[in-house]
Design an enzyme around this catalytic site. Structure first.
Site, PDB file in Angstrom:
ATOM      1  N   GLU A  39       0.833  -1.197   0.000  1.00  0.00           N
ATOM      2  CA  GLU A  39       0.000   0.000   0.000  1.00  0.00           C
ATOM      3  C   GLU A  39       0.871   1.252   0.000  1.00  0.00           C
ATOM      4  O   GLU A  39       1.945   1.263   0.602  1.00  0.00           O
ATOM      5  CB  GLU A  39      -0.909  -0.007   1.242  1.00  0.00           C
ATOM      6  N   GLU A  76      -9.874   5.925   3.010  1.00  0.00           N
ATOM      7  CA  GLU A  76     -10.202   5.122   4.194  1.00  0.00           C
ATOM      8  C   GLU A  76     -10.098   6.003   5.423  1.00  0.00           C
ATOM      9  O   GLU A  76      -9.215   6.863   5.517  1.00  0.00           O
ATOM     10  CB  GLU A  76      -9.230   3.945   4.311  1.00  0.00           C
TER      11      GLU A  76
END
Length: 371
Positions: free
Chosen positions: A204, A286
């Site tokens: 990520e 997120e």
């Protein structure tokens, strides 16, 4: 810093409340052992530097020799040296990228020399903000990408069902408001393989605002990895061994500047992750919602505004691509969009000649439709 206090005061409705000393449990030995563990961990992850740079935001950046970085503490890497990066995917154009000037520590022309990597120094107060030394720099255990449990909420675009060897996108950077120290807001690319069980493997990268991890509200460039669904492996940035950095101009975990402004200038960064065999790629935002059950956090995602507001107001991902089997960048096929809680944070996709595949996403969190 005192190891313990014999008296504490609590501010309640403007009145000082005396908490009796006999109600306080004093554990000086326990606190001393904790500080010893913290200092031991600091000695492990903060490597000797050949140059130290003081950033305007209070960060200390150490220029560390390539082969002395934390990655080479890993048993499989110990004693080795960084390999040359693999061949870049076809279609990747580096023009327009600004590797030296998009982070605060390099704004005044400070650099690390070739053969070294810039590493943000971890301080004692950084670890003290974590629940424990062992959890510092890690995501919650059993955290899963396919669910909004544990208070994690998403608005993402994704592709799945084929083999992907990387991904690329440009993301505009914001400084969203985060409600408290225990929450964060991020925008990133996930490269995902394995099932959503214990063999989940992700790489990520993106930007995040995380008061717990960094002690402030600056948007910061970050990376993360795990190969066992966030259980025992992986960490943010260079806070554990495994991730090898080769770039001498970008400090992972350092603050990004400038950031975008509402109805004003837009600043984006381009991310490319490649040579990673994956079964799914996700792009998007997120947040963590730590509010009590029945309430919602006011932590913002992206710009803090919904997707429908569009350019200069909402956050975006543009020129969304994947790397195919022949190491070429191609438009993301069949990009789908999904928001866990669209009344709190939403997403709208599209495509045009200038931006290719893109989407707007984000939101304010708590609002009349998301109480």
């Amino acid at each position: 810093m005192p190891l313990f206090r014999s008296m504490q005061y609590n501010e309640t409705n403007g009145n000082r409340v005396n908490l009796s000393p006999r109600n306080q449990t004093l554990r000086p030995l326990e606190e001393l052992n904790k500080l010893k563990a913290i200092n031991q961990h600091l000695r492990k992850i903060n490597k000797p530097s050949i140059k130290t740079i003081h950033s305007p935001d209070g960060d200390i950046i150490d220029c560390v020799l390539l082969h002395h970085q934390p990655a080479f503490d890993h048993p499989r890497l110990r004693g080795q040296k960084p390999l040359d990066p693999p061949e870049r995917p076809g279609g990747h154009n580096r023009r327009g990228l600004r590797p030296k000037s998009f982070q605060l520590w390099g704004m005044e022309g400070e650099t690390c020399s070739e053969g070294t990597v810039p590493i943000r120094r971890t301080k004692e107060e950084d670890i003290l903000r974590a629940n424990s030394v062992s959890s510092f720099g890690k995501k919650l255990r059993h955290y899963r990408r396919d669910t909004s449990s544990n208070g994690h909420e998403h608005a993402v675009g994704y592709v799945s069902g084929e083999k992907y060897y990387g991904a690329k996108a440009s993301i505009n950077v914001w400084a969203p408001q985060v409600q408290n120290q225990y929450e964060f807001s991020l925008s990133q690319i996930w490269i995902i393989s394995g099932s959503f069980g214990n063999d989940l493997n992700t790489i990520e990268a993106g930007w995040q605002v995380s008061p717990e991890l960094y002690g402030d509200n600056y948007p910061r460039f970050f990376t993360y990895w795990t190969n066992d669904a966030y259980q025992a492996t992986g960490c943010y940035n260079l806070l554990c061994s495994g991730f090898v950095q080769t770039n001498s101009e970008i400090a992972i975990g350092a603050a990004i500047s400038p950031s975008s402004s509402y109805k004003g200038g837009q600043f984006d960064i381009t991310l490319l992750i490649w040579k990673e065999h994956a079964s799914m790629v996700q792009y998007g935002g997120e947040i963590v919602n730590s509010s009590p059950f029945g309430a919602h956090t006011s932590t913002q995602m992206g710009s803090g505004h919904f997707a429908e507001e569009g350019f200069t107001k909402s956050s975006y991902f543009r020129n969304i691509q994947v790397v195919d089997w022949d190491n070429n960048l191609v438009p993301s096929p069949n990009l789908r969009v999904l928001a866990d809680h669209p009344n709190c944070y939403d997403i709208q996709g599209g495509s045009n000649r200038a931006w290719g595949s893109y989407f707007y996403y984000g939101g304010p969190g708590k609002n009349p439709k998301c109480p």
